[in-house]
Scaffold this active site. Structure first.
Site, PDB file in Angstrom:
ATOM      1  N   SER A  15       2.407  -5.108   7.120  1.00  9.47           N
ATOM      2  CA  SER A  15       1.759  -3.825   7.426  1.00  9.47           C
ATOM      3  C   SER A  15       1.048  -3.928   8.784  1.00  9.47           C
ATOM      4  O   SER A  15       0.872  -5.033   9.310  1.00  9.47           O
ATOM      5  CB  SER A  15       0.746  -3.468   6.339  1.00  9.47           C
ATOM      6  N   TRP A  17      -2.007  -3.548   9.271  1.00  7.68           N
ATOM      7  CA  TRP A  17      -3.259  -4.303   9.090  1.00  7.68           C
ATOM      8  C   TRP A  17      -2.999  -5.783   8.815  1.00  7.68           C
ATOM      9  O   TRP A  17      -3.839  -6.622   9.132  1.00  7.68           O
ATOM     10  CB  TRP A  17      -4.130  -3.664   8.002  1.00  7.68           C
ATOM     11  N   ASN A  18      -1.847  -6.129   8.203  1.00  3.90           N
ATOM     12  CA  ASN A  18      -1.485  -7.554   8.125  1.00  3.90           C
ATOM     13  C   ASN A  18      -1.359  -8.076   9.550  1.00  3.90           C
ATOM     14  O   ASN A  18      -1.833  -9.173   9.879  1.00  3.90           O
ATOM     15  CB  ASN A  18      -0.135  -7.778   7.434  1.00  3.90           C
ATOM     16  N   THR A  24      -7.178  -5.451   3.673  1.00  4.53           N
ATOM     17  CA  THR A  24      -6.576  -4.128   3.473  1.00  4.53           C
ATOM     18  C   THR A  24      -6.908  -3.527   2.111  1.00  4.53           C
ATOM     19  O   THR A  24      -7.436  -2.431   2.021  1.00  4.53           O
ATOM     20  CB  THR A  24      -5.052  -4.236   3.618  1.00  4.53           C
ATOM     21  N   GLY A  25      -6.545  -4.245   1.038  1.00  3.89           N
ATOM     22  CA  GLY A  25      -6.814  -3.707  -0.293  1.00  3.89           C
ATOM     23  C   GLY A  25      -6.160  -2.364  -0.522  1.00  3.89           C
ATOM     24  O   GLY A  25      -4.955  -2.206  -0.330  1.00  3.89           O
ATOM     25  N   ARG A  63       2.802   1.455   1.855  1.00  6.93           N
ATOM     26  CA  ARG A  63       3.557   0.316   2.389  1.00  6.93           C
ATOM     27  C   ARG A  63       4.542  -0.242   1.369  1.00  6.93           C
ATOM     28  O   ARG A  63       5.618  -0.736   1.741  1.00  6.93           O
ATOM     29  CB  ARG A  63       2.594  -0.775   2.900  1.00  6.93           C
ATOM     30  N   GLU A  90      -2.451  -3.091  -4.620  1.00 12.20           N
ATOM     31  CA  GLU A  90      -3.112  -4.301  -4.120  1.00 12.20           C
ATOM     32  C   GLU A  90      -4.479  -4.434  -4.788  1.00 12.20           C
ATOM     33  O   GLU A  90      -5.050  -3.452  -5.285  1.00 12.20           O
ATOM     34  CB  GLU A  90      -3.259  -4.186  -2.598  1.00 12.20           C
ATOM     35  N   HIS A 184       2.335  -5.926  -3.993  1.00 18.19           N
ATOM     36  CA  HIS A 184       1.419  -6.461  -2.973  1.00 18.19           C
ATOM     37  C   HIS A 184       1.114  -7.953  -3.196  1.00 18.19           C
ATOM     38  O   HIS A 184       1.290  -8.461  -4.306  1.00 18.19           O
ATOM     39  CB  HIS A 184       0.117  -5.663  -3.025  1.00 18.19           C
TER      40      HIS A 184
END
Ligand code: 2PG
Length: 250
Positions: A15, A17-18, A24-25, A63, A90, A184
């Site tokens: 993602s 944010w990864n 992220t959560g 995602r 997640e 996730h």
């Protein structure tokens, strides 16, 4: 139908944010460009292994949904029935959502960082409903009421994920369907913990790579007949090591 039953677990592709190394959560970020490539390749891996899903279970996060769509398009299985549940989401990362992982480790120290990130039963601080990273007012969770998490440890994820495994995924497996679960890093760690009987202590060491299908053959009791197999073991090992090292990334 009788065993063996086939279960395919797929963590979403990378993602945005990864990529940026942020906790992220439940924040609903999309796949990065690399993530879309990984998701499509997951579909190619499924097709090449002749593992064509009959039914899809996903979380409510974009995602995971994007990943399933891209993979199923490659495998020419876009038409299969889909069920989505917040129980596959997640782990809710509480007050860490939106924070940089390396900066968080530098600020709180490695021990506290790893406790929040990988201990079985220590949740991060609660996320306030007024935060820009809160899901308290997100319409997709409107029916959750008091079930809506404001932080979770992995134990909490096991407890909210397993009822869905029993009520929705298990019947599809028992009907002889090849089941794809697209979810996730931490919701799949919870499921793998259950399947592989991993202890509360040892689960800290398990990291799931993005975008590589993990295949299990299950017996009548829906427990694995052997270890789960990644369809690209080399890439999976490299991907898992990269996830493990996220706190150290500059
Ligand atoms: O940020 C998150 O939500 C998860 C997955 O990306 O991270 P971690 O591997 O640190 O649990």
């Amino acid at each position: 139908m009788s065993a063996p039953y086939t279960l395919v677990l797929l963590r979403h592709g990378q993602s945005t944010w990864n990529q940026q190394n942020l906790f992220t959560g439940w924040v609903d970020v999309r796949l990065s460009e690399q993530g879309t490539t990984e998701a499509a390749r997951a579909g190619v891996l499924l097709k090449d292994a002749d593992l064509l899903p009959d039914v899809l279970h996903t979380s409510l996060l974009s995602r995971a949904i994007q990943t399933a769509n891209l993979a199923l398009e490659e495998a020419d299985r876009m038409w299969i029935p889909v069920k989505r549940s917040w129980r596959l989401n997640e782990r809710h990362y509480g007050g860490l959502q939106g924070l940089d992982k390396a900066a968080t480790q530098a600020k709180f120290g490695q021990e506290q960082f790893m406790l929040w990130r990988r201990s079985y039963d220590t949740p991060p601080p609660v996320l306030d409903d007024s935060s820009e990273f809160s899901q308290a007012h997100d319409p997709r969770y409107a029916d959750l009421g008091p079930d809506l998490p404001r932080t979770e440890c992995l134990k909490d994820v096991v407890e909210r994920m397993l009822p869905y495994w029993q009520s929705d995924i298990a019947p599809d497996l028992r009907a002889g369907k090849t089941v794809l679960v697209t979810a996730h890093g931490n919701s799949l760690r919870a499921l793998v913990k259950h399947l592989d009987g991993i202890s509360d202590a040892d689960i800290a060491e398990l990291n799931i790579p993005t975008g590589i299908p993990l295949v299990y053959q299950l017996g009548e009791d829906l427990m694995p007949l052997g270890p789960g197999q990644y369809l690209d073991p080399e890439a999976a090992a490299a991907g898992a090591a990269a996830v493990a090292a996220q706190g150290n990334k500059k």
